[in-house]
Design a protein around this motif. Sequence first.
Motif, PDB file in Angstrom:
ATOM      1  N   ASP A 147     -16.678  18.938 -25.994  1.00  0.00           N
ATOM      2  CA  ASP A 147     -15.553  19.084 -26.919  1.00  0.00           C
ATOM      3  C   ASP A 147     -15.346  17.827 -27.755  1.00  0.00           C
ATOM      4  O   ASP A 147     -16.126  16.867 -27.702  1.00  0.00           O
ATOM      5  N   SER A 189     -12.120  24.292 -23.516  1.00  0.00           N
ATOM      6  CA  SER A 189     -12.241  23.050 -24.276  1.00  0.00           C
ATOM      7  C   SER A 189     -10.884  22.356 -24.343  1.00  0.00           C
ATOM      8  O   SER A 189      -9.852  23.013 -24.455  1.00  0.00           O
ATOM      9  N   SER A 194     -15.285  22.305 -30.835  1.00  0.00           N
ATOM     10  CA  SER A 194     -16.221  21.750 -29.864  1.00  0.00           C
ATOM     11  C   SER A 194     -17.636  22.152 -30.247  1.00  0.00           C
ATOM     12  O   SER A 194     -17.848  22.928 -31.194  1.00  0.00           O
TER      13      SER A 194
END
Length: 493
Positions: A147, A189, A194
């Motif tokens: 991420d 995430s 991400s």
Amino acid sequence: MVSKRDFLRGAALGAVAAPVLGAIGPRPAAAQAPGGATPRPAAAPARPGFFKAKDIAEAGFVYGLPIVMNYGVLYDFVIDRNSGQWKAPFNTLHNEARVFTWRDTSIVTPNSDTPYSMVWLDLRAEPMVLSVPAVDPERYFSVQLCDGNTFNYGYAGSRTTGSAAADVMAVGPHWTGPRPAGISRVFRSSTEFSLAIFRTQLFDPADMDKVKAVQAGYRAQPLSAYLKQPAPPAAPAIDFPRFDKERVKTDFFAYLDFALRFAPALPEEREIREKLATIGIGPGKTFAFEDLSVEDKLEVAIGMKEGQRKVEEAVKSLGRDIDGWRVGSPFGDAAFFHGDWLRRAAAAQAGIFGNDAEEAMYPATRVDQTGEALDGARHSYTLTFPAGQLPPVNAFWSVTMYDGRTQLLIRNPIDRYLINSPMLPSLKTNPDGSLTLHIQHRSPGPDREANWLPAPDGPMYIVMRLYWPKTEAPSILPAGAGTWRPPGLVRVS
């Protein structure tokens, strides 16, 4: 094309003189809200004082370096179609039917082992479903989810989900809902944007068509498309601030300010976020370096320089020294770092988007076994694996050469950037069964060229990659304390 190594050095060192001289460029679009509208300026924070501001800037630089580096790669790959590194729009899978070479400059210490497939995920409107086909068990592949905080928050592939076909789902920090039927795993995430990195093992150049066939089976689609349902309303458009080396010298914190808008604070981030807010950085803020007084600019510049120094020192001490190799595990998820921002920054500078130790280990060195700096302009070297002591892996291993200054792959006359285990049938072994690699700038001669790893005409940086390392002895795991040790480089001239 700007290398991120240039950015890393220039961000702190170049920032000292520019603010005092007033050489400040125009304010980036980071001052705009995610929807593109310019927000009403926030009240200026109370000035925290010279040394306090310097300390906040230092801590903020260490904390923000991986986040800004990640944004720079995102901008090159997704936003700027003229970057020379552009791949595809958000939520669109891009396959590279090749390995990285010296021409690839957006990511430091790039892998040249496995053709990449990538998709940058915009998770604001809905989750994304990532699908992999059934893959021959002899071929290693992986899907790494990383991420905007550079946390590895999920994996699929040979080690984790096996060789059978599988569907997994990446969700944003605010998503709520049940796991749909057919989805084997859900990964959350910590940021709205991400990256999913697919790595597919290539055995040799003639194997590329089979890699393409595997890549053709990779899929990335919104959850609504996967479920064959109407799509939710699209997320607002964003005016992404232009990223370049010169601008980041003075606008580092403006980029950080922008990126944090899509990253809700985790519990361990609250303290550093509160400190950054005192100098106008964070969601709802409007940090602009050019609006600071000369004195305030100097404080920020000094803090950034000290932060960069600490990061560079931390890179040198990552892991444990074993015959000149640094052996450690600097990559992981949010729980792995647990608020150790210096460790996270050092990991990103050493090689952003690295895998967890269980997926891959990365022994790295800039010195020979005596501790002297590697220099292809002055010396030649050998790296010898004793008989029966090749790197112990379930998948494969490699030894990759980089320029010691830029951490990028180097141009060379035989277009060879690494030596890896799939090449073993073409390598020459010694009479005792050991394997010697010849590491030097010029060819070692026709009789040794099969084992030649070309080096730059200057400083070197060498990285081993051990994909899916074995856990039973001999093993490089646990990181830095395993029973297998990489052999040191020997200077031969």
